[in-house]
Each structure stands twice: as structure tokens, then as C-alpha cells.
Design an enzyme around this catalytic site. Sequence first.
Site, mmCIF file in Angstrom:
data_model
loop_
_atom_site.group_PDB
_atom_site.id
_atom_site.type_symbol
_atom_site.label_atom_id
_atom_site.label_comp_id
_atom_site.label_asym_id
_atom_site.label_seq_id
_atom_site.Cartn_x
_atom_site.Cartn_y
_atom_site.Cartn_z
ATOM 1 N N GLU A 329 12.914 -45.412 4.472
ATOM 2 C CA GLU A 329 12.698 -46.525 5.380
ATOM 3 C C GLU A 329 13.116 -47.929 4.913
ATOM 4 O OE1 GLU A 329 7.939 -45.512 7.138
ATOM 5 O OE2 GLU A 329 8.139 -46.658 5.245
ATOM 6 N N CYS A 330 13.698 -48.698 5.908
ATOM 7 C CA CYS A 330 14.305 -49.969 5.517
ATOM 8 C C CYS A 330 15.216 -50.045 4.627
ATOM 9 C CB CYS A 330 13.216 -51.266 5.665
ATOM 10 S SG CYS A 330 14.019 -52.711 5.778
ATOM 11 N N GLY A 331 14.847 -50.552 3.247
ATOM 12 C CA GLY A 331 15.756 -50.344 2.076
ATOM 13 C C GLY A 331 15.990 -49.029 1.796
#
Length: 440
Positions: A329-331
Site C-alpha cells: 500500500e502506497c509506500g
Amino acid sequence: MTLAPGILIAAPRSGSGKTTVTLGLQRAFVRRGLRVRGLKSGPDYIDPAFHAAATGAPSFNLDSFAMPADLIRGYAAYAAGASDLVIAEGSMGLFDGVRAEVGQTGASADVAALTDWPVVLVIDVSGQAQSAAAVALGCARFDPRITVAGVILNKVASARHERLVRDGMARIGLPVFGALGKETGLILPERHLGLVQAGETADLDGRLDRLADAVTASVDLDAVLAAARPTLPAETRAAPGVLPPGERIAIARDEAFSFVYPHLEAAWREGGATLVPFSPLADEAPPEGCDACWLPGGYPELHTGRLAAAERFRAGMRRFAETRPVHGECGGYMVLGETLTGADGVEVPMLGLLPLRTSFAQRRMNLGYRIARLREPSALGPAGAELVGHEFHYATVLSEPAGALALAEVTDAEGAVQAGTGHRAGNVSGTFFHVVARRR
């Protein structure tokens, strides 16, 4: 059964000092011997970690856009049933949300209405005096579903300034529970997504105690406690619907990977899963006894060199992904990609498990709810599942191949189609948005 009382700390706008006041109140009441639980309205994933540090108990998110009403009431009742007082924190301005049906906008006012918690307004009075009362009066009358119990003044410049503001509040009959000076907001450091993470904040306990000292000295704690109302009971608590991706989930957890919703982890545990943490920054591979791996968001852009040099982590992730599901997720999504360029402009290799290159050297804010219908089965769920998540980052995508397999069809809260839908390659998937709940 009567549940513990609760209040919601909110404000007319962002940057008013909600978090400062919330944490100070939470720690102050803990020091009085009360069992306190924090909750966060909206999708913010930084503040709950500070609530947990201030109270010693987990804090969940309540989100009226992403979650059904029974889930919000259920989490509120769960927190109230395990405490003597719930102190929830709003997000943005009290009524700020998306365009949606009343009660489903994601605004803090929706949470106050669903739980029957009174609102304590934090008002930044810098640059104004009696006019602050007009703002407070507007908040008190705007939505008949909620009750504004009183105000806490923030950034008061002098004793005379405080008297003038109090005179205005007296005219509208709204109690002033306390007044804080400008220096109180300097206790916690900030970074580009908000506060520096709880786990990274030096001397966090000492900082929280100093906040509690300032709040205790300047706020009528007895009046705040008396304003709280018993939490409404909930017959059931709907599950977030995001099923655990495995029975034993390897979850990255260190300074680079720290943003995962606490309610999601709790739901996985309730579903029978065991979460096994490992640290990529310590060059640890996901444990072999696990059957799924989750890379949360965080600040990998601050640690690109260490991640690129973590050979055991890199090799272990590649072995793991050959046979078991991996999601980022994201990073975590960016680390699954081919390269990541830090703020220094240096591009370094990442895991190469997904076909994208990302950069923080070319910053652009991406913010908002995301509604995703999965095209392919993945760690997030089966094909066709509809998820609600939230995206907040400053990264840009430098390149992705035209034929890359998109993970989902994604729109924003108003139905506009969004680019950057995430990817799936074999057992590996990733998205920029953080999943909050599943709609179907």
C-alpha cells in the site's frame, strides 16, 4: 448496559490545534486514573498512533464515507465498553467531507451524530477576538443532528485577548472550557504528511506529558468530563469486510513501513490471522512460516539507500512472491516497483516485482477517497470485490508499461475515474490507496 461517555474534539478548519488538544486531554485524563480510548474521525493514519501512545490503548478510525453506520457505532461502542472515557478527534473542519448523502460524507459531524457524542470546538483565535464567537455560533447551529458543548481557545496572545474572546462567547451562551497559548502547538514536530510518526518522535512520552501539563493548567477538565455523554449502544458491529490475506501474515514494520489502519489489523486477528512483523530496514526477509506478506505505507523515500542495500530483504521478498501473495500500500507499493527516486533526486533500485518507477523529487499531492472494483483476485480479495480506500501522498509515477495489468477500476468519491489504479503481477499486487473497508 450504559457505555462510557465520549466527546469529539473538532474545529472549524484544519490547523486549529485539534491534535494538540486531543492528545493533551487524553494524557491528562489518563494521569487522573481513567481508562481512556482515542478514536479518529476520517481516514488519517498518523494520529491514531499518537492516541495509542497517549492513552496506552489502541485507537481506530471512524469514517462515515468508507464505513457503514453500524460499523462506526460498533467500533465506538467497543471503545466505550473497554474504557471510562472516549476522546475522539475530528478531521479537517467539523463539516468538511465529500458530496454525498447526509450522514455519509466522511465529515466529523457524521460521527458525532451517529455516536451522540457532544462536540468540543477548538478555535484558533489568532488574528481575531469577539469574531471567534460568530464562527462558533455558526458551527453550533449549522447541523441540528449535533450538539456543540463548548469551546477551547487556541493560540491566545495575551490575557486581554482571552478576555475579549470570552466576552464574545458569553454573548452566544457557549461555555469556554479553557484557553491555550501559542507555544503549546510547538511541542510535537511536523512533516509533510502531518505530524512526524509517533514511533519516530523523540521523547514522545515526555512531549505528551508536557501537553498534558499545558492542558491541565489551562483547561477545566471537570467541565470537559461533565460535557461527555454516554455512547450509544450498538447491536452488532459489521466487519470491515477486508478478509485476512492469509493465516499468518508477514507485515513489514519499521520507520519505512508504519501506516496501516489499526481496525484492519484488529479485523484480521478477529478473523483468525496471526500478524508476524519483520523489518526491511534491518535487512530482514518475510518469515518463511507465513503464507502472505503485506508492505504498509510509510516513508520509504527517507530510506531509499538502506532499502536498496538490504539484500536479504530483497532476495527474501522475491522468493516469497514466487509462491505466496504479496501486497503493498502506497509506500509499500512503491518499494515493490522497479526504482524509487528520493527527495535528493537519486534513483535507486527497489524490488522489481511490479512494473513502475516512482519519484519524490517531482512532488505532487494526491489526496482523496478511492472506490476500487477489483479486476483480478489478489491479497485484497476476489475479482469483483468493491473496496473503499484513501490516498494521500506526494509521489509521482515516472513510468509504467502500457500493457501492465491494472489491479482495479478506481473512481474518486464523486465517481470520476482515477489513473494509477494499482498493479498485479503474478502473486504480487499494489495500490497507492490504503484500504479502509469493503462495500461488497
